[in-house]
Design a protein around this motif. Sequence first.
Motif, PDB file in Angstrom:
ATOM      1  N   SER A   1      -9.324  -1.556   5.269  1.00  0.00           N
ATOM      2  CA  SER A   1      -8.423  -2.180   6.609  1.00  0.00           C
ATOM      3  C   SER A   1      -7.236  -2.233   5.933  1.00  0.00           C
ATOM      4  N   THR A   2      -6.379  -1.666   6.569  1.00  0.00           N
ATOM      5  CA  THR A   2      -4.750  -1.855   6.267  1.00  0.00           C
ATOM      6  C   THR A   2      -4.236  -2.579   7.380  1.00  0.00           C
TER       7      THR A   2
ATOM      8  N   ASP B   1       0.800  -1.383   0.009  1.00  0.00           N
ATOM      9  CA  ASP B   1       0.063  -0.111  -0.133  1.00  0.00           C
ATOM     10  C   ASP B   1       0.874   1.242   0.025  1.00  0.00           C
ATOM     11  N   GLY B   2       0.943   1.967  -1.015  1.00  0.00           N
ATOM     12  CA  GLY B   2       1.739   3.144  -1.126  1.00  0.00           C
ATOM     13  C   GLY B   2       1.690   4.232   0.006  1.00  0.00           C
ATOM     14  N   ARG B   3       0.446   4.033   0.686  1.00  0.00           N
ATOM     15  CA  ARG B   3       0.188   5.030   1.860  1.00  0.00           C
ATOM     16  C   ARG B   3       1.273   4.722   3.023  1.00  0.00           C
ATOM     17  N   PHE B   4       1.688   3.511   3.110  1.00  0.00           N
ATOM     18  CA  PHE B   4       2.771   3.096   4.195  1.00  0.00           C
ATOM     19  C   PHE B   4       3.942   2.445   3.705  1.00  0.00           C
ATOM     20  N   VAL B   5       4.398   3.114   2.457  1.00  0.00           N
ATOM     21  CA  VAL B   5       5.757   2.653   2.165  1.00  0.00           C
ATOM     22  C   VAL B   5       6.660   3.859   2.524  1.00  0.00           C
ATOM     23  N   GLY B   6       7.856   3.357   3.078  1.00  0.00           N
ATOM     24  CA  GLY B   6       8.984   4.321   3.423  1.00  0.00           C
ATOM     25  C   GLY B   6       9.627   5.058   2.584  1.00  0.00           C
ATOM     26  N   ARG B   7      10.093   6.067   3.050  1.00  0.00           N
ATOM     27  CA  ARG B   7      11.086   6.880   2.025  1.00  0.00           C
ATOM     28  C   ARG B   7      12.142   6.341   1.406  1.00  0.00           C
TER      29      ARG B   7
ATOM     30  N   GLU C   1       0.142   6.962  -5.929  1.00  0.00           N
ATOM     31  CA  GLU C   1       0.339   8.251  -5.894  1.00  0.00           C
ATOM     32  C   GLU C   1       1.144   8.633  -4.452  1.00  0.00           C
ATOM     33  N   HIS C   2       0.857   7.997  -3.703  1.00  0.00           N
ATOM     34  CA  HIS C   2       1.603   8.252  -2.251  1.00  0.00           C
ATOM     35  C   HIS C   2       2.885   7.974  -2.286  1.00  0.00           C
TER      36      HIS C   2
END
Length: 670
Positions: A272-273, A72-78, A104-105
């Motif tokens: 749900s993530t 999930d791109g919302r929880f991918v680290g930098r 997109e995140h």
Amino acid sequence: MVSIGERLSSARVQAFIGRDEELGRFAEALAGDPRAPFAFYVFGPGGIGKSTLLRRLADHARAADRLLVELDGRFVGRDPADFERAARPFLDVPGAILFVDSFEHCQWLESWLWHHFLPRAADGALVVLGGRLAPQPQWSADPAWAGLLHVTELEPFSAEQARDLLAAARMRPELRDLVLRFAGGNPLALSLAAAAGPTNWSREETWAPSADVLRTLLVGLIGEVPTAAHRRALEVAAQAHSTSEELLAAVLPEEDAHLLFGWLRELPFMESTHQGLHPHDAARETLAADLRWRAPNAFVTMRRRLAEEYLRLLREAPGERVWTVTDELFFLFREVDTLARLRSWSREDEVHDRALHPDDLDVVLRMAEETEGPESAELVRYWAERQPQAFSVYRLVNTGRIVAFTARLALQAPPDPRDLATDPVVAAAWAYTDATGPVSPGEHIGVSRFSIYPERYQVPSRVIDLSSSRAQAEAARARGRAFGFAVWRDADTWAERVKGTLADTGARPRVGAHTYGVFGVDWRHVPVETWLLKFISAAPELPAPAGPPHGSRTAFDQAVREALSHWRTPAAFAACALLRARLVADAADPVEELRALLRTAVDDLGRDPRGVRAREALAASYFSGAPTQEAAARRLGLPYGTYRRHLRQGLDLLCEALWQRELRGPDEEV
């Protein structure tokens, strides 16, 4: 017996509408057709059905016995290395399929993916990316990728497909045309309308992709909120980046968090993530606006509670969780004007930071010399030798190139004469402390000494975003930090940007050909919590640097909490802001007097039967040696939510009792 997963997959098959071309091309790839694409890129606006399509494709992949790697791109680290670790099977297991939703995140990974990651895929592997933004045009135009990449912009459903969706949702036939006029072909609007059931929509209503439409849908969908507790839970979910049952228990300690979490989870716009519940972006903003309009004070109160909980987690979190909690805290601030002046909120120059490595030093020195001159470069060398741990190096995510560095120094009192003689900026910071609030032995100051990004020198950028959030996290976790300072060359511009958050010391030290502005905050007068919470609501202005803490009830309460949190750290306790209160103004030994006063005040809460549990929670949390609040709850034999309720009550009662004594003076009884 049919498993839950199989039943969910079957339900998705029955409810899925359209997208025949995408399903067909993916089926060809699963079958090993050599002409089929290797990479599928799906994009479109929020609510158009990207996540639904990715879940359907994943069902096909499971049916074909493929190994799935779902991110999930919302929880991918930098750091690209984090992504690679999470997606490792895609590189190692033949036939694995990588799915990345909400791309997109983490769009800043795109160039790195095409150049460095995807070409290393295992034999027979496939990748599916879904996001709001189109891919960079060079990839679809690149002849090397032409036969490997399939790009699809999802469009609204046709009228026939929209009717099929409403029929599959068992909407009454007489309502379908009304819903179609209202929602058009937008899958999210159709799904929410179907879930909401009959409403009082006007027959003149037509579809327009606006917040008003979604607000109407959400109100119809949620209906009458069962209880005030359920509305508080909605306020949490609308504001928190993700909502876990533990978070609900912490900020709503008097409620049944398990029940509320289950209710939130059933709302159809909740996803749900692995980190908890995450509302669909469009639904979140609409829900937040509606809740803010209905009960603005309650909404702000919940935001403050969330911030307090994140600050608690920040102080107690293990090192590897610090930056995640920091990001969650600052997510609350994303719409606040004050913070917007300081942060770029852009991912175009996305970077990740790592500690300085000896091999990086030559690049760092060259950047310093090119940007600030040889004298500044020599100071960078000096501090890199003295405090290498203070330096962070920033690399572009997509190429790995070093583009910037920062240094956040921690300087113990009394100052080292060598530092004063070598660095005029550090000398100016210490001179300011001497003039306004001398730093005692056992205390220290923090100085964000260098922020050098040659391509975007000292203008809002991701480098400054990361460095400032790191500095604030360090200040929240530090013990005995007296002052925090930031240094900027364009002093006039930055004086306006940090107005209301950092004081301009007036110092303009010179290094080589340049002068620098020094801006600071006295953490002993303005606890970090108060400083950060000022962003969240229309809080009173920060007290003047020399002002007593009892001038503001908010600052006083924070000073009480700070003193309790430093109870087991003698040096930090001896520097806490509460020692400058009237409570101990005339004491021969203010530190011991304050300790005795706090113990007595806590014990006195137990005189009232209603305060017994509150006293026990305070004593277990601060006086007993329990390392965390969870440990204190276990020591008392209480569920964590119950313990938190008693602790919150205890802190409120203690602050009120001490405040009344502060107003009356130290000679009267609490």
